[in-house]
Design a protein around this motif. Structure first.
Motif, PDB file in Angstrom:
ATOM      1  N   THR A  39       0.793  -1.184  -0.238  1.00  0.00           N
ATOM      2  CA  THR A  39      -0.032  -0.009  -0.110  1.00  0.00           C
ATOM      3  C   THR A  39       0.960   1.282  -0.045  1.00  0.00           C
ATOM      4  O   THR A  39       0.499   2.253  -0.849  1.00  0.00           O
ATOM      5  CB  THR A  39      -1.073  -0.027   1.366  1.00  0.00           C
ATOM      6  N   ALA A  40       2.023   1.223   0.815  1.00  0.00           N
ATOM      7  CA  ALA A  40       2.678   2.291   1.019  1.00  0.00           C
ATOM      8  C   ALA A  40       3.619   2.490  -0.535  1.00  0.00           C
ATOM      9  O   ALA A  40       3.792   3.889  -0.868  1.00  0.00           O
ATOM     10  CB  ALA A  40       3.885   2.233   2.098  1.00  0.00           C
ATOM     11  N   GLU A  98       1.072   4.182  -3.033  1.00  0.00           N
ATOM     12  CA  GLU A  98       0.807   5.349  -2.729  1.00  0.00           C
ATOM     13  C   GLU A  98       2.250   6.259  -3.285  1.00  0.00           C
ATOM     14  O   GLU A  98       1.918   7.511  -3.894  1.00  0.00           O
ATOM     15  CB  GLU A  98       0.751   5.923  -1.145  1.00  0.00           C
ATOM     16  N   TYR A  99       3.152   5.974  -2.929  1.00  0.00           N
ATOM     17  CA  TYR A  99       4.450   6.524  -3.339  1.00  0.00           C
ATOM     18  C   TYR A  99       4.656   6.411  -4.910  1.00  0.00           C
ATOM     19  O   TYR A  99       4.968   7.750  -5.371  1.00  0.00           O
ATOM     20  CB  TYR A  99       5.619   5.817  -2.757  1.00  0.00           C
ATOM     21  N   ARG A 124       2.077   6.179  -7.270  1.00  0.00           N
ATOM     22  CA  ARG A 124       0.883   6.509  -8.029  1.00  0.00           C
ATOM     23  C   ARG A 124       1.095   7.765  -9.105  1.00  0.00           C
ATOM     24  O   ARG A 124       0.413   7.759 -10.009  1.00  0.00           O
ATOM     25  CB  ARG A 124      -0.419   6.603  -7.177  1.00  0.00           C
ATOM     26  N   ALA A 168       3.908  11.630  -4.306  1.00  0.00           N
ATOM     27  CA  ALA A 168       3.241  11.519  -3.306  1.00  0.00           C
ATOM     28  C   ALA A 168       3.198  12.438  -1.898  1.00  0.00           C
ATOM     29  O   ALA A 168       3.510  11.939  -0.754  1.00  0.00           O
ATOM     30  CB  ALA A 168       3.560  10.105  -2.690  1.00  0.00           C
TER      31      ALA A 168
END
Length: 141
Positions: A53-54, A57-58, A60, A137
């Motif tokens: 998930t991290a 997010e980083y 995207r 992000a």
């Protein structure tokens, strides 16, 4: 990709996904608990991301900042640990905001277990983009 995919093949596939700007598919190459590290990150940027998930997010907004065109040099070295590779590579393209050329050399140490990335240490120079105001992000390189 399957659990039998070699780390080198998985990595090459990941580069193709980055060129295709398919960030969700690239993130799918990661283990749920994968660790993405940036040993040379400046103090105001993440040095370690834990979990898929991290990583998602980083990454995207990556295509919104860097338009990769090619990896003209990729050399993959097998280590004595079959699940770990060392990659020397160069990525080229354009910075989206300015249209300026992007030309970055990288060294990555990548570990793959059961067909997924479990650890990725990205040795690139974020200072090379400091003046370009590239920011992923919120505060990431």
């Amino acid at each position: 990709m399957s659990a039998n995919t070699t780390p080198a093949d998985l990595y090459r596939h990941g580069l193709r996904l980055l060129l295709d700007k398919d960030i969700p598919a690239w993130v799918d190459l990661w283990d749920e608990n994968g660790i993405f590290e940036f040993p040379f990150a400046p103090a105001d940027r993440p040095q370690r991301l834990v979990g898929k998930t991290a990583v998602a997010e980083y990454m995207r907004h990556y295509p919104d900042h860097i338009n990769l065109h090619d990896f003209p040099y990729v050399e993959i070295h097998q280590t004595t640990a079959p699940e770990t590779i060392v990659v020397e590579m160069r990525g080229v393209g354009r910075l989206v905001a300015t249209g300026s050329p992007f030309d970055m050399s990288y060294i990555a140490v990548v570990t793959v277990e059961d067909g997924l990335i479990t650890r990725y240490r990205d040795y690139w120079n974020p200072l090379a983009l400091q003046d370009a105001a590239v920011d992923f992000a919120g505060s990431s390189a």
